[in-house]
Motif scaffolding. Structure first.
Motif, PDB file in Angstrom:
ATOM      1  N   CYS A 163       0.830  -1.214   0.000  1.00 14.47           N
ATOM      2  CA  CYS A 163       0.000   0.000   0.000  1.00 14.47           C
ATOM      3  C   CYS A 163       0.860   1.257   0.000  1.00 14.47           C
ATOM      4  O   CYS A 163       0.527   2.247   0.670  1.00 14.47           O
ATOM      5  N   THR A 176      -6.157  -4.687   3.535  1.00 12.24           N
ATOM      6  CA  THR A 176      -6.801  -3.747   2.624  1.00 12.24           C
ATOM      7  C   THR A 176      -5.950  -2.496   2.508  1.00 12.24           C
ATOM      8  O   THR A 176      -5.241  -2.126   3.454  1.00 12.24           O
ATOM      9  N   HIS A 178      -6.090   1.549   1.730  1.00 10.70           N
ATOM     10  CA  HIS A 178      -6.912   2.748   1.633  1.00 10.70           C
ATOM     11  C   HIS A 178      -6.064   3.824   0.949  1.00 10.70           C
ATOM     12  O   HIS A 178      -5.117   4.343   1.534  1.00 10.70           O
ATOM     13  N   CYS A 192      -0.633   1.897  -4.038  1.00 13.25           N
ATOM     14  CA  CYS A 192      -1.519   2.963  -4.515  1.00 13.25           C
ATOM     15  C   CYS A 192      -0.763   3.762  -5.574  1.00 13.25           C
ATOM     16  O   CYS A 192       0.230   4.427  -5.257  1.00 13.25           O
TER      17      CYS A 192
END
Length: 414
Positions: A163, A176, A178, A192
């Motif tokens: 991430c 997960t 975000h 990301c």
């Protein structure tokens, strides 16, 4: 003699001294052995429970098993309809019940822990082994130090690059990402990645420059970014030129105008130094894109004050017309009202009286731009040489009439 004081008497049960003898009282699932001194598994089958909490048996297993099959599998279990907790490991009762060791029944058979408790390996698959078992864990889980439990892997802690540019949050068996505004999660890389907003062409009348998580619109000289940050609005005004002759800009319109207004209407060039107008591929003649992508009608009467000389400017859709006073007609340029009437021309004008009429009838420009000093039935005095009125009436100077091809009442087509 109290036989119950003898060590090991009534193992796995309770010794009761009697007159001249003793007896062993065994717990459920056990019976006195042949020697009368030990309680052994009777192979009586009953329910095995997965736990014993606050005096209650919990999590009953399916089917019926012997006490050694239950309690030799785990000392955390409980057994029987009377709900008795299994004896603690290494206790005398446990050693008597599980004489062949943990994971083995009293008669030496291996206990299949996986079959006894189907949920023994949560988040994994149980594999039975001799006297024990092991857990083969699902993806996202790993076996703990005992080898008998599957615990969640904290992927965020294991791989700090997960991430990237966003926030990693661990979940049971997974994680997960975000991503902040302007970034999008890519499953192939687990990071990301920046969204290139410029691919969607968000900047109107300007150039888009992508930046991490955002973008900026860059406006050309003469334009300013509006409050939305996406539209470049034309703000710079300059000279509008009507003609380009031999590479030189000539005949400018009074006042400063926007380039789009100039080049979409009367102008052939704009600015100082002047640059030849380029046609707008999106808008037709008479329409301009000052803001956004919408082609809007240009109101020439407002953009070019005084565009109609000696007349009144009336805006039309995509164009304009010059309305002339009674007795006057718009000339070939469509912008100047000229007087085509022929009246008496006078050589003198004193005390509002005209004298010395020239023979014949003449137009006002032929009269006043030559030798006449007054003209018409009302004896109107000719404009003084050097004045603005004289320049409009006699644009070519003294001795030249303002002649040309004339149109009468037609709209001027740009």
């Amino acid at each position: 003699i109290d036989e119950c004081e003898t060590p090991g008497m009534c193992m796995n049960g309770h010794c009761v001294n009697t007159e001249g003898s003793f007896r062993c009282e065994c717990m459920a699932g056990l019976a006195v052995g042949l020697d009368g001194r030990v309680c052994v598994d009777t192979h009586m089958r009953s329910t095995c429970y997965g736990g014993y909490k606050r005096g209650q048996c919990v999590k009953p297993f399916f089917g019926a098993v012997t006490k050694s099959e239950c309690c030799c599998a785990s000392v955390e279990y409980a057994f029987g309809e009377s709900c008795q907790p299994c004896p603690p490991q290494n206790s005398a009762e446990f050693l008597g019940l599980c004489s062949n060791g943990p994971g083995t029944t009293s008669d030496g058979r291996d206990i299949n822990e996986c079959a006894l408790d189907p949920d023994i390996c949560q988040n994994g698959v149980c594999e039975n082994m001799l006297r024990t078992y092991k857990c083969n864990c699902n993806m996202g889980f790993e076996v703990d130090t005992t080898g008998k439990n599957c615990v969640d892997i904290d992927e965020c802690a294991v791989n700090r690059l997960l991430c990237d540019n966003g926030l990693c949050r661990n979940t049971p068996g997974s994680f997960t990402c975000h991503c902040p505004t302007g970034f999008l999660f890519h499953a192939e890389t687990d990071v990301c990645e920046d969204i290139d907003e410029c691919e969607s062409k968000p900047c109107v009348n300007g150039d888009c420059k992508n930046s991490p998580g955002s973008y900026v619109c860059l406006c050309s000289a003469g334009s300013t970014l509006d409050s939305s940050g996406t539209q470049c609005i034309e703000t710079s005004k300059g000279t509008c030129w009507l003609k380009v002759i031999n590479g030189r800009c000539e005949i400018n319109i009074n006042g400063a105008t926007l380039k789009s207004h100039c080049c979409s209407t009367l102008g052939e060039a704009w600015g100082s130094p002047c640059a030849k107008c380029e046609p707008d591929q999106f808008c037709t003649r008479g329409y301009a894109r000052v803001r956004g992508t919408i082609c809007e009608d240009v109101n020439e009467c407002e953009v070019f004050p005084g565009v109609c000389i000696n007349g009144k400017c009336v805006n039309t859709v995509g164009s304009f017309i010059c309305q002339c006073p009674s007795g006057m007609t718009v000339d070939a340029t469509g912008r100047t009202c000229i007087d085509l009437r022929t009246e008496q021309c006078y050589l003198s004008h004193e005390d509002e009286r005209c004298g010395a009429p020239i023979p014949g009838r003449h137009r006002v420009d032929a009269c006043c731009c030559s030798v006449g000093v007054a003209w018409g039935p009302e004896c109107d005095e000719c404009p003084e040489k050097g004045s603005q009125e004289y320049s409009q009436l006699c644009p070519r100077g003294p001795g030249f009439a303002n002649r040309g091809d004339f149109i009468n009442g037609r709209p001027f087509l740009k």
